[in-house]
Scaffold this motif. Structure first.
Motif, PDB file in Angstrom:
ATOM      1  N   LEU A 204      12.316  -9.468   2.651  1.00  0.00           N
ATOM      2  CA  LEU A 204      11.234  -9.069   3.547  1.00  0.00           C
ATOM      3  C   LEU A 204      10.745 -10.209   4.432  1.00  0.00           C
ATOM      4  O   LEU A 204      10.526 -10.031   5.628  1.00  0.00           O
ATOM      5  CB  LEU A 204      10.067  -8.515   2.725  1.00  0.00           C
ATOM      6  N   GLY A 205      10.568 -11.389   3.859  1.00  0.00           N
ATOM      7  CA  GLY A 205      10.039 -12.511   4.626  1.00  0.00           C
ATOM      8  C   GLY A 205      10.925 -12.948   5.771  1.00  0.00           C
ATOM      9  O   GLY A 205      10.456 -13.580   6.722  1.00  0.00           O
ATOM     10  N   ARG A 206      12.232 -12.602   5.701  1.00  0.00           N
ATOM     11  CA  ARG A 206      13.171 -13.021   6.740  1.00  0.00           C
ATOM     12  C   ARG A 206      13.569 -11.878   7.669  1.00  0.00           C
ATOM     13  O   ARG A 206      14.407 -12.052   8.553  1.00  0.00           O
ATOM     14  CB  ARG A 206      14.435 -13.608   6.097  1.00  0.00           C
ATOM     15  N   MET A 207      12.960 -10.711   7.478  1.00  0.00           N
ATOM     16  CA  MET A 207      13.341  -9.527   8.252  1.00  0.00           C
ATOM     17  C   MET A 207      12.751  -9.541   9.655  1.00  0.00           C
ATOM     18  O   MET A 207      11.622  -9.982   9.866  1.00  0.00           O
ATOM     19  CB  MET A 207      12.878  -8.253   7.542  1.00  0.00           C
TER      20      MET A 207
ATOM     21  N   LYS B 249      14.687  -4.216  10.869  1.00  0.00           N
ATOM     22  CA  LYS B 249      14.998  -4.144   9.438  1.00  0.00           C
ATOM     23  C   LYS B 249      13.745  -3.855   8.622  1.00  0.00           C
ATOM     24  O   LYS B 249      13.795  -3.131   7.631  1.00  0.00           O
ATOM     25  CB  LYS B 249      15.655  -5.444   8.976  1.00  0.00           C
ATOM     26  N   ARG B 250      12.619  -4.425   9.037  1.00  0.00           N
ATOM     27  CA  ARG B 250      11.360  -4.155   8.343  1.00  0.00           C
ATOM     28  C   ARG B 250      10.973  -2.690   8.498  1.00  0.00           C
ATOM     29  O   ARG B 250      10.439  -2.077   7.560  1.00  0.00           O
ATOM     30  CB  ARG B 250      10.264  -5.064   8.893  1.00  0.00           C
ATOM     31  N   HIS B 251      11.266  -2.111   9.650  1.00  0.00           N
ATOM     32  CA  HIS B 251      10.997  -0.683   9.867  1.00  0.00           C
ATOM     33  C   HIS B 251      11.873   0.173   8.954  1.00  0.00           C
ATOM     34  O   HIS B 251      11.401   1.157   8.375  1.00  0.00           O
ATOM     35  CB  HIS B 251      11.251  -0.328  11.324  1.00  0.00           C
TER      36      HIS B 251
ATOM     37  N   LYS C 226       1.240  -9.282   1.628  1.00  0.00           N
ATOM     38  CA  LYS C 226       0.686  -8.165   0.864  1.00  0.00           C
ATOM     39  C   LYS C 226       1.782  -7.205   0.423  1.00  0.00           C
ATOM     40  O   LYS C 226       1.808  -6.757  -0.734  1.00  0.00           O
ATOM     41  CB  LYS C 226      -0.345  -7.423   1.712  1.00  0.00           C
ATOM     42  N   ALA C 227       2.689  -6.885   1.324  1.00  0.00           N
ATOM     43  CA  ALA C 227       3.794  -5.984   0.977  1.00  0.00           C
ATOM     44  C   ALA C 227       4.698  -6.625  -0.067  1.00  0.00           C
ATOM     45  O   ALA C 227       5.109  -5.974  -1.037  1.00  0.00           O
ATOM     46  CB  ALA C 227       4.593  -5.627   2.229  1.00  0.00           C
ATOM     47  N   ALA C 228       5.010  -7.906   0.103  1.00  0.00           N
ATOM     48  CA  ALA C 228       5.870  -8.615  -0.857  1.00  0.00           C
ATOM     49  C   ALA C 228       5.223  -8.647  -2.240  1.00  0.00           C
ATOM     50  O   ALA C 228       5.906  -8.466  -3.257  1.00  0.00           O
ATOM     51  CB  ALA C 228       6.140 -10.034  -0.364  1.00  0.00           C
ATOM     52  N   GLY C 229       3.917  -8.834  -2.286  1.00  0.00           N
ATOM     53  CA  GLY C 229       3.206  -8.827  -3.563  1.00  0.00           C
ATOM     54  C   GLY C 229       3.269  -7.477  -4.243  1.00  0.00           C
ATOM     55  O   GLY C 229       3.421  -7.387  -5.464  1.00  0.00           O
ATOM     56  N   ALA C 230       3.164  -6.403  -3.462  1.00  0.00           N
ATOM     57  CA  ALA C 230       3.256  -5.051  -4.022  1.00  0.00           C
ATOM     58  C   ALA C 230       4.632  -4.802  -4.613  1.00  0.00           C
ATOM     59  O   ALA C 230       4.764  -4.180  -5.684  1.00  0.00           O
ATOM     60  CB  ALA C 230       2.947  -4.025  -2.934  1.00  0.00           C
TER      61      ALA C 230
END
Length: 280
Positions: A177-180, A184-186, A267-271
């Motif tokens: 996610l952090g590199r998207m 790709k995030r969509h 926040k998304a990565a933590g979830a």
């Protein structure tokens, strides 16, 4: 409950939600438009979830028509989100108020096209076709042992396997996610949404206590979905602003600051880390 019955119940529910909001959407109700788009997204997710069972000669055409409808709804909905964001930002930047008229004119024009689509023969034919297909499509009488087993398979067993595989796929993709980039995030957001909606299918269908644990997973998925949704809205707003700027309409207001974007990604990565910590 057998899989064929479950599909009819779920698809029928969302098809009903879709048509119930048609007139209000045509009249310009932004909330009805949002509900109509959610219902369509859930219907498409249900079709994907049950795709091995319902794959038949009509499905490809129906998917194409649903995509057509989603495109019309999406254009206006994206404008609604962008305009609301512009209003929020303008509380601190008064000069953007002059942009409202131009953006609202673009929204009104897009809504006219949407209303025409929703009142067209093509839309009526789509609703009639998919309603008939859900109840008595070729998939429902497909011959062969495998087809019969897919229709008769208990929904609890099928959904357990399907949800587990989708969960593993989502968690694998979320590690990057952090590199998207935006696209790709969509796609990750769409996969998250499909899993989230699929779990929600069974709130009424399955009182089985084995699915109570999914409510915790659902909480984490919704948290990730909200963060990814805000990132997506920001990206669409920026793209829309760039398009309007090329048309001579001033729209230089930033929709997401780099700091806000970074917080949403975290926040998304933590979830997803919390979701991964749960037992499948």
């Amino acid at each position: 409950m057998a899989c064929d019955t479950a599909f009819r119940v779920v698809a029928g529910r969302y098809l009903g939600d879709l048509t119930a909001n048609q007139e209000a959407t045509c009249a310009g109700d932004a909330t009805a438009l949002h509900q109509m788009r959610i219902a369509l997204t859930r219907l498409r997710a249900a079709i994907l979830f049950f795709s091995p069972m319902i794959d038949d000669a009509k499905l490809t055409q129906l998917r194409s028509e649903l995509k057509w409808l989603n495109a019309h709804l999406g254009v206006v909905r994206d404008l609604d989100v962008a305009i609301e964001r512009l209003k929020a930002v303008s509380k601190k930047q008064a000069q953007t108020i002059s942009n409202y008229q131009s953006w609202n004119e673009r929204r009104a024009d897009s809504h006219r096209h949407l209303a025409q689509a929703l009142r067209s023969a093509r839309y009526r034919h789509l609703i009639e076709s998919i309603s008939g297909w859900v109840e008595n499509g070729p998939w429902s009488i497909k011959r062969g042992r495998q087809a019969a087993q897919e229709r008769a398979s208990p929904i609890a067993a099928y959904s357990t396997d399907k949800l587990t595989r989708w969960r593993e796929k989502l968690l694998t993709k979320s590690r990057k996610l952090g590199r998207m980039g935006t696209k790709k995030r969509h796609r990750l957001r769409l996969l998250n949404k499909k899993l989230c909606y699929s779990i929600e299918f069974f709130d009424d269908l399955l009182p089985d206590r084995r699915f109570l644990g999914q409510q915790v997973a659902l909480k984490h998925l919704r948290n990730a979905q909200r963060a990814l949704g805000q990132l997506n809205d920001g990206a669409k707003g920026e793209a829309l602003a760039a398009t309007l700027h090329r048309d001579g309409i001033p729209a230089a207001t930033p929709f997401l600051s780099p700091k806000r974007k970074s917080r949403l990604i975290q926040k998304a990565a933590g979830a997803y880390r919390k979701l991964a910590a749960l037992k499948p």
